[in-house]
Design a protein around this motif. Sequence first.
Motif, PDB file in Angstrom:
ATOM      1  N   TYR A 189       0.833  -1.205   0.000  1.00 26.26           N
ATOM      2  CA  TYR A 189       0.000   0.000   0.000  1.00 26.26           C
ATOM      3  C   TYR A 189       0.873   1.262   0.000  1.00 26.26           C
ATOM      4  CZ  TYR A 189      -3.651  -3.327   1.395  1.00 26.26           C
ATOM      5  OH  TYR A 189      -4.517  -4.394   1.448  1.00 26.26           O
ATOM      6  N   ALA A 190       1.976   1.211   0.750  1.00 21.94           N
ATOM      7  CA  ALA A 190       2.898   2.345   0.757  1.00 21.94           C
ATOM      8  C   ALA A 190       3.477   2.572  -0.634  1.00 21.94           C
ATOM      9  CB  ALA A 190       4.028   2.093   1.764  1.00 21.94           C
ATOM     10  N   LEU A 191       3.755   1.485  -1.336  1.00 25.31           N
ATOM     11  CA  LEU A 191       4.297   1.605  -2.683  1.00 25.31           C
ATOM     12  C   LEU A 191       3.241   2.083  -3.672  1.00 25.31           C
ATOM     13  CD1 LEU A 191       6.556  -1.558  -2.588  1.00 25.31           C
ATOM     14  CD2 LEU A 191       7.336   0.801  -2.810  1.00 25.31           C
ATOM     15  N   ILE A 192       1.957   1.859  -3.348  1.00 26.35           N
ATOM     16  CA  ILE A 192       0.891   2.435  -4.173  1.00 26.35           C
ATOM     17  C   ILE A 192       0.940   3.959  -4.068  1.00 26.35           C
ATOM     18  CG2 ILE A 192      -1.613   2.711  -4.405  1.00 26.35           C
ATOM     19  CD1 ILE A 192      -1.916  -0.213  -3.626  1.00 26.35           C
ATOM     20  N   THR A 193       1.107   4.469  -2.838  1.00 22.64           N
ATOM     21  CA  THR A 193       1.220   5.924  -2.690  1.00 22.64           C
ATOM     22  C   THR A 193       2.464   6.447  -3.407  1.00 22.64           C
ATOM     23  OG1 THR A 193       2.510   5.823  -0.624  1.00 22.64           O
ATOM     24  CG2 THR A 193       0.125   5.738  -0.424  1.00 22.64           C
ATOM     25  N   PHE A 194       3.525   5.647  -3.406  1.00 23.77           N
ATOM     26  CA  PHE A 194       4.745   5.973  -4.139  1.00 23.77           C
ATOM     27  C   PHE A 194       4.433   6.165  -5.623  1.00 23.77           C
ATOM     28  CE2 PHE A 194       8.634   4.804  -6.371  1.00 23.77           C
ATOM     29  CZ  PHE A 194       9.647   5.377  -5.615  1.00 23.77           C
ATOM     30  N   THR A 195       3.652   5.242  -6.178  1.00 18.78           N
ATOM     31  CA  THR A 195       3.304   5.292  -7.599  1.00 18.78           C
ATOM     32  C   THR A 195       2.377   6.454  -7.906  1.00 18.78           C
ATOM     33  OG1 THR A 195       3.499   2.883  -7.683  1.00 18.78           O
ATOM     34  CG2 THR A 195       2.320   3.949  -9.491  1.00 18.78           C
ATOM     35  N   VAL A 196       1.350   6.649  -7.071  1.00 18.71           N
ATOM     36  CA  VAL A 196       0.416   7.752  -7.281  1.00 18.71           C
ATOM     37  C   VAL A 196       1.155   9.084  -7.264  1.00 18.71           C
ATOM     38  CG1 VAL A 196      -1.530   8.996  -6.269  1.00 18.71           C
ATOM     39  CG2 VAL A 196      -1.576   6.499  -6.382  1.00 18.71           C
ATOM     40  N   SER A 197       2.110   9.204  -6.352  1.00 14.39           N
ATOM     41  CA  SER A 197       2.875  10.437  -6.250  1.00 14.39           C
ATOM     42  C   SER A 197       3.659  10.713  -7.526  1.00 14.39           C
ATOM     43  CB  SER A 197       3.829  10.360  -5.056  1.00 14.39           C
ATOM     44  OG  SER A 197       4.654  11.503  -4.988  1.00 14.39           O
ATOM     45  N   ARG A 198       4.161   9.673  -8.167  1.00 13.31           N
ATOM     46  CA  ARG A 198       4.913   9.880  -9.408  1.00 13.31           C
ATOM     47  C   ARG A 198       4.009  10.392 -10.524  1.00 13.31           C
ATOM     48  NH1 ARG A 198       9.764   5.357  -9.870  1.00 13.31           N
ATOM     49  NH2 ARG A 198      11.241   6.626  -8.690  1.00 13.31           N
ATOM     50  N   PHE A 199       2.783   9.904 -10.590  1.00 11.88           N
ATOM     51  CA  PHE A 199       1.859  10.420 -11.601  1.00 11.88           C
ATOM     52  C   PHE A 199       1.481  11.871 -11.290  1.00 11.88           C
ATOM     53  CE2 PHE A 199       1.099   5.862 -12.475  1.00 11.88           C
ATOM     54  CZ  PHE A 199       1.225   5.873 -13.859  1.00 11.88           C
ATOM     55  N   ILE A 200       1.337  12.179 -10.008  1.00  8.80           N
ATOM     56  CA  ILE A 200       1.075  13.565  -9.622  1.00  8.80           C
ATOM     57  C   ILE A 200       2.269  14.448 -10.015  1.00  8.80           C
ATOM     58  CG2 ILE A 200       0.754  15.115  -7.646  1.00  8.80           C
ATOM     59  CD1 ILE A 200      -0.822  12.879  -6.293  1.00  8.80           C
ATOM     60  N   GLY A 201       3.468  13.879  -9.890  1.00  6.46           N
ATOM     61  CA  GLY A 201       4.668  14.625 -10.258  1.00  6.46           C
ATOM     62  C   GLY A 201       4.698  15.033 -11.711  1.00  6.46           C
ATOM     63  N   ILE A 202       4.098  14.205 -12.573  1.00  8.33           N
ATOM     64  CA  ILE A 202       4.029  14.549 -13.997  1.00  8.33           C
ATOM     65  C   ILE A 202       3.245  15.849 -14.172  1.00  8.33           C
ATOM     66  CG2 ILE A 202       3.180  13.803 -16.262  1.00  8.33           C
ATOM     67  CD1 ILE A 202       3.625  10.924 -15.367  1.00  8.33           C
ATOM     68  N   ILE A 203       2.190  16.010 -13.383  1.00  9.42           N
ATOM     69  CA  ILE A 203       1.387  17.243 -13.452  1.00  9.42           C
ATOM     70  C   ILE A 203       2.161  18.420 -12.866  1.00  9.42           C
ATOM     71  CG2 ILE A 203      -0.756  18.334 -12.701  1.00  9.42           C
ATOM     72  CD1 ILE A 203      -1.997  15.516 -12.544  1.00  9.42           C
TER      73      ILE A 203
END
Length: 484
Positions: free
Chosen positions: A290-304
């Motif tokens: 689950y922590a790594l899911i937040t890791f992934t979501v954050s990377r997509f947010i970083g694109i924005i």
Amino acid sequence: MVGGAVIPPSSSNRKYLKGRQLIFPLGLASSLFFLWGFSYGLLDVLNKHFQNVLKVTKLESTGLQIVYFGGGYFCFSPIAAELLKRKGYKITIITGLVLFALGAIFFWPTAHFSNPTKGKQAFGGFIVCTFVISCGLGTLETAANSYTAMIGDPQSAAIRLQFCASWNGVASFIGPLIASKLFFSGEHATNLGNVKYVYIAVACSAALLAIGFFFSKLPEVVTDDEDSTDVTDQANSQIKPLWKQYNMIFGFLAQFCYVGAQVTIASFFINYATENADFTDSQASKLLSYALITFTVSRFIGIILSHFFQADLILLIYSVISIVLTIYVSVGYGRSAVILLMSIYFFESLMFPTIFAMGTANLGRHARRGAGILIMGVSGGAVFPPIQGVIADAHSTRISFLVPMIGFIVVLAYALFHWIKHGFKVRCVRSTVDNIMEVQPKLSHVSQPTDIVNHISRSTPIPPAPKTYVRENTNGTVITTEYL
């Protein structure tokens, strides 16, 4: 293993792919990011699984991280960088996949013939297999990160790295999720039966990818160290030697400390959740995913975020927050501390690709070797876990989380250095080379040196000449030739 702004990795006069031309090569590159993300996700769970089955200590279990990040990434990355320079991206990527598949397939006999009564000897076999895997992954990262940054427009290099790295994050949370079911459930919680089958599947995936790359027409990238035109020769002659590329050297140090912090947090996550709260091994493994899911979501947010704010500013803010959270984790108790430990993954997710893009910017003829050096920074993952393991065995896992805090402090220092050096900019300022070329024919002389990282041209106009031809150098200087 980006957030940010427009940070071109090399010259602006080289040819690069645009639009739909990028879909196929970036798709192949994303598959590599996915592969080593999955492998890394399994590594952290194996750390705790081997403690249970093979009866190794926390410090001994960090041997996996030592050979994974120290052996392959530190020792083999320079070899991979030289192979990349001599043979190109395709051969280097295939070589990395073959090494990865070999290391993974040898997990089967090692797990099959392991004897719990001789746990240390069996663990040594897994160390050797992990070393071969890491050599393959170090080769893949050296090639794939550099290729992703250089295949397209230099101004969007950070965004491409963010996109591909996001798939790395997707795979990294799938790994622990699968492992929580296969490694810690029922009778498999006390044996290595499922480990061998998981790694057989991983080896087959790597072999299939290698075959796919072998038959694909992968577009190569011509960099400044390969381009023999007069303009690039003159530009390369003005570039400082590799040992004087201080931004790259500082970037290597920041990458070393960031990866060390990230790896040691993941290595002891399950130990922290089970010792500092009331979670079981299986539940803690799920929390890691689950922590790594937040890791992934954050990377997509970083694109924005990369479309609006500077990379170094984002890195600065995220590193400050990570330091604060790590301090609380090292003194807090219970489930709330575990939740805050999980939140660190959100803020550390953009650090690796951001540091890579910032550290490899404007290297010109040193681009490929510079990429290899930045990937060597991943070897920090071999240094930090043993240090934390010693502290965890001697005191507690909770107190040992002061170790990654030190890594985030170094990242903060690099981000602050880069932000100050480039003018305290907040918003991401863009202007394409094409726009510059439209303006320059109206001028008849050379613009002053350009800040390539942010693409802001400062020019001194002179009355136009009858006929002017304009070319832009790697270092940002626009050279004009006049014919009267």
